[in-house]
Write a protein that holds these residues in place. Structure first.
Motif, PDB file in Angstrom:
ATOM      1  N   LEU A 153       6.119 -19.003   6.075  1.00 26.01           N
ATOM      2  CA  LEU A 153       5.214 -19.584   7.072  1.00 26.01           C
ATOM      3  C   LEU A 153       4.361 -18.503   7.730  1.00 26.01           C
ATOM      4  N   ASN A 154       4.997 -17.398   8.136  1.00 31.57           N
ATOM      5  CA  ASN A 154       4.254 -16.329   8.806  1.00 31.57           C
ATOM      6  C   ASN A 154       3.382 -15.538   7.838  1.00 31.57           C
ATOM      7  N   ARG A 155       3.793 -15.475   6.581  1.00 33.67           N
ATOM      8  CA  ARG A 155       2.952 -14.801   5.589  1.00 33.67           C
ATOM      9  C   ARG A 155       1.654 -15.580   5.383  1.00 33.67           C
ATOM     10  N   ARG A 156       1.763 -16.903   5.301  1.00 32.47           N
ATOM     11  CA  ARG A 156       0.572 -17.729   5.090  1.00 32.47           C
ATOM     12  C   ARG A 156      -0.353 -17.722   6.304  1.00 32.47           C
ATOM     13  N   SER A 157       0.207 -17.506   7.493  1.00 31.70           N
ATOM     14  CA  SER A 157      -0.626 -17.459   8.700  1.00 31.70           C
ATOM     15  C   SER A 157      -1.163 -16.053   8.976  1.00 31.70           C
ATOM     16  N   GLY A 158      -0.768 -15.075   8.158  1.00 32.25           N
ATOM     17  CA  GLY A 158      -1.274 -13.717   8.311  1.00 32.25           C
ATOM     18  C   GLY A 158      -0.481 -12.849   9.259  1.00 32.25           C
ATOM     19  N   LEU A 159       0.640 -13.359   9.779  1.00 33.43           N
ATOM     20  CA  LEU A 159       1.441 -12.586  10.728  1.00 33.43           C
ATOM     21  C   LEU A 159       2.476 -11.705  10.043  1.00 33.43           C
ATOM     22  N   TYR A 160       2.796 -11.988   8.791  1.00 31.95           N
ATOM     23  CA  TYR A 160       3.674 -11.133   7.991  1.00 31.95           C
ATOM     24  C   TYR A 160       2.886 -10.714   6.756  1.00 31.95           C
ATOM     25  N   ARG A 161       2.912  -9.417   6.438  1.00 29.23           N
ATOM     26  CA  ARG A 161       2.167  -8.956   5.268  1.00 29.23           C
ATOM     27  C   ARG A 161       2.772  -7.669   4.720  1.00 29.23           C
ATOM     28  N   GLU A 162       2.587  -7.469   3.436  1.00 24.17           N
ATOM     29  CA  GLU A 162       3.025  -6.251   2.754  1.00 24.17           C
ATOM     30  C   GLU A 162       1.887  -5.736   1.890  1.00 24.17           C
ATOM     31  N   GLU A 163       1.640  -4.430   1.969  1.00 26.87           N
ATOM     32  CA  GLU A 163       0.584  -3.797   1.175  1.00 26.87           C
ATOM     33  C   GLU A 163       1.194  -2.627   0.409  1.00 26.87           C
ATOM     34  N   GLU A 164       1.798  -2.926  -0.733  1.00 21.55           N
ATOM     35  CA  GLU A 164       2.350  -1.856  -1.559  1.00 21.55           C
ATOM     36  C   GLU A 164       1.197  -1.111  -2.221  1.00 21.55           C
ATOM     37  N   GLY A 165       1.138   0.181  -1.996  1.00 22.97           N
ATOM     38  CA  GLY A 165      -0.009   0.963  -2.423  1.00 22.97           C
ATOM     39  C   GLY A 165      -1.053   1.082  -1.330  1.00 22.97           C
ATOM     40  N   GLY A 166      -0.735   0.572  -0.135  1.00 22.00           N
ATOM     41  CA  GLY A 166      -1.692   0.587   0.968  1.00 22.00           C
ATOM     42  C   GLY A 166      -1.755   1.894   1.732  1.00 22.00           C
ATOM     43  N   VAL A 167      -0.855   2.841   1.429  1.00 24.36           N
ATOM     44  CA  VAL A 167      -0.887   4.155   2.079  1.00 24.36           C
ATOM     45  C   VAL A 167      -1.487   5.170   1.107  1.00 24.36           C
ATOM     46  N   LYS A 168      -2.477   5.904   1.582  1.00 23.63           N
ATOM     47  CA  LYS A 168      -3.113   6.942   0.778  1.00 23.63           C
ATOM     48  C   LYS A 168      -2.750   8.315   1.355  1.00 23.63           C
ATOM     49  N   VAL A 169      -2.337   9.228   0.478  1.00 24.70           N
ATOM     50  CA  VAL A 169      -1.981  10.586   0.887  1.00 24.70           C
ATOM     51  C   VAL A 169      -2.959  11.563   0.247  1.00 24.70           C
ATOM     52  N   SER A 170      -3.531  12.450   1.071  1.00 24.46           N
ATOM     53  CA  SER A 170      -4.513  13.422   0.583  1.00 24.46           C
ATOM     54  C   SER A 170      -3.960  14.838   0.708  1.00 24.46           C
ATOM     55  N   GLU A 171      -4.061  15.594  -0.365  1.00 23.07           N
ATOM     56  CA  GLU A 171      -3.688  17.012  -0.372  1.00 23.07           C
ATOM     57  C   GLU A 171      -2.258  17.250   0.116  1.00 23.07           C
ATOM     58  N   GLN A 172      -1.377  16.269  -0.117  1.00 18.83           N
ATOM     59  CA  GLN A 172       0.045  16.372   0.247  1.00 18.83           C
ATOM     60  C   GLN A 172       0.273  16.563   1.748  1.00 18.83           C
ATOM     61  N   VAL A 173      -0.729  16.267   2.568  1.00 19.28           N
ATOM     62  CA  VAL A 173      -0.559  16.517   3.997  1.00 19.28           C
ATOM     63  C   VAL A 173      -1.067  15.372   4.869  1.00 19.28           C
ATOM     64  N   LEU A 174      -2.191  14.758   4.536  1.00 17.19           N
ATOM     65  CA  LEU A 174      -2.765  13.702   5.370  1.00 17.19           C
ATOM     66  C   LEU A 174      -2.508  12.336   4.741  1.00 17.19           C
ATOM     67  N   TYR A 175      -2.097  11.386   5.568  1.00 16.74           N
ATOM     68  CA  TYR A 175      -1.879  10.027   5.078  1.00 16.74           C
ATOM     69  C   TYR A 175      -2.617   9.042   5.979  1.00 16.74           C
ATOM     70  N   GLN A 176      -2.926   7.886   5.429  1.00 12.98           N
ATOM     71  CA  GLN A 176      -3.562   6.848   6.223  1.00 12.98           C
ATOM     72  C   GLN A 176      -3.273   5.479   5.624  1.00 12.98           C
ATOM     73  N   ALA A 177      -3.230   4.481   6.500  1.00 18.22           N
ATOM     74  CA  ALA A 177      -3.026   3.094   6.084  1.00 18.22           C
ATOM     75  C   ALA A 177      -3.821   2.204   7.028  1.00 18.22           C
ATOM     76  N   ARG A 178      -4.410   1.164   6.479  1.00 22.02           N
ATOM     77  CA  ARG A 178      -5.177   0.208   7.285  1.00 22.02           C
ATOM     78  C   ARG A 178      -4.416  -1.114   7.331  1.00 22.02           C
ATOM     79  N   ILE A 179      -4.188  -1.600   8.546  1.00 14.76           N
ATOM     80  CA  ILE A 179      -3.415  -2.824   8.745  1.00 14.76           C
ATOM     81  C   ILE A 179      -4.238  -3.795   9.582  1.00 14.76           C
ATOM     82  N   TRP A 180      -4.294  -5.035   9.120  1.00 17.13           N
ATOM     83  CA  TRP A 180      -5.115  -6.052   9.772  1.00 17.13           C
ATOM     84  C   TRP A 180      -4.298  -6.846  10.784  1.00 17.13           C
TER      85      TRP A 180
END
Length: 254
Positions: A153-180
Motif C-alpha cells: 500500500l505504501n509503495r504504491r502511494s510513494g511512501l515506501y521505495r527502494e532504489e538499488e543502484g541509486g547510490v553513485k560513488v566517485s573516485e572511491q571517496v564521494l557518494y550521492q543519492a537522490r531520494i524523492w
C-alpha cells in the motif's frame, strides 16, 4: 609462556590495526528542513558525503554504500476486508507498533549482493526486513500477510521505495543519492542513515536528520486539529452543513 603472550599481543595489535583501517563517513543532506506549504508537490533530497580514513584522507578502497531515509514510526491498525453477501466488511485486523511513516533506501548494488539476510534484518536494509512489531499474539503467516499488505500500500502511494543502484560513488571517496519525497509525505523528524559495507560487513555508519514541517495555514489547521480534536470535528461538521445549505440555496435560486 612468553611465546603465548607474544602471540596474544600480536593478535590484539592486528585487531586494533584492522579496526583503525575501517573508514569513517561524513554525511550531509541538501535540505535539513522541508517546508510543506500550500501547493507542495513534492521535493527531491540529495544525500551525499565522503568516505575517509580515520586520518581524514581518501579511503582509496571500494565500499558499497547504503542510504536509508526513514520517517517517524507510528502505531497503525490494519484491517482486512472481504465481500460477504455483496457487502464489504472487516473480517480481520492487526496492530503494528513501529511502522515507519516513510521509508526509502538507495544502494550501490542490490542488497542481496551486499549483505546476507541476517545483516539486512539487523539494520533493516530493505522493505523485506522492516521490523513492524505486531502487538499481541499473531500467527507468523498472518503477520507476513498484513506486513506485505502495508508495504504494498505504501509503495504504491510513494511512501515506501527502494532504489538499488541509486547510490553513485566517485573516485572511491564521494557518494550521492537522490531520494524523492512525495506531496503527501508525513511531517516529523526523519533520520538519514548511511552505511559503508565491505565483504558483507557494515564497517561504518553515520546519520543526520531532516525535519519535515507544515507552514502557514496548513500548520495552523494541523495544530488545531491535534490540540483540539473535538472542537475541530464539530467545526468540520458545521462547515459541511453550512456548505450544504449554501449549495441548496443557490440551486433554489436558479
Amino acid at each position: 609462556m612468553k611465546r603465548r603472550l607474544g602471540s596474544a599481543f600480536a593478535l590484539v595489535a592486528a585487531l586494533l590495526l584492522g579496526g583503525a583501517r575501517d573508514p569513517i563517513l561524513v554525511p550531509e543532506v541538501s535540505q535539513h528542513e522541508v517546508d510543506l506549504r500550500q501547493g507542495f508537490t513534492g521535493t527531491e533530497l540529495l544525500l551525499f558525503g565522503a568516505i575517509l580514513t580515520p586520518e581524514g584522507s581518501r579511503a582509496a578502497q571500494d565500499y558499497d554504500i547504503v542510504v536509508v531515509l526513514k520517517g517517524p514510526t507510528q502505531s497503525i491498525v490494519l484491517r482486512e476486508k472481504q465481500k460477504v453477501a455483496g457487502i464489504w466488511i472487516n473480517v480481520d485486523s492487526t496492530e503494528l507498533r513501529s511502522a515507519p511513516s516513510y521509508y526509502a533506501l538507495a544502494s550501490t548494488r542490490p542488497i542481496k549482493d551486499i549483505v546476507d539476510d541476517k545483516t539486512a534484518a539487523i539494520y533493516e536494509l530493505g522493505l523485506k526486513w522492516l521490523q513492524l512489531s505486531p502487538i499481541g499474539a499473531i500467527d507468523p503467516g498472518e503477520q507476513t500477510r498484513f506486513s506485505d499488505g502495508l508495504v504494498d500500500l505504501n509503495r504504491r502511494s510513494g511512501l515506501y521505495r527502494e532504489e538499488e543502484g541509486g547510490v553513485k560513488v566517485s573516485e572511491q571517496v564521494l557518494y550521492q543519492a537522490r531520494i524523492w519525497l512525495p506531496s503527501q509525505v508525513p511531517t516529523g523528524t526523519y533520520t538519514a542513515e548511511t552505511y559503508a559495507v565491505s565483504n558483507g560487513r557494515v564497517v561504518a555508519s553515520a546519520s543526520s536528520q531532516v525535519e519535515v514541517r507544515k507552514l502557514g495555514f496548513e500548520r495552523a489547521t494541523a495544530n488545531f486539529a491535534q490540540d483540539y480534536g473535538f472542537a475541530y470535528g464539530m467545526l468540520a461538521v458545521l462547515v459541511s452543513i453550512g456548505m450544504g445549505w449554501l449549495a441548496g440555496r443557490l440551486f433554489a435560486l436558479r
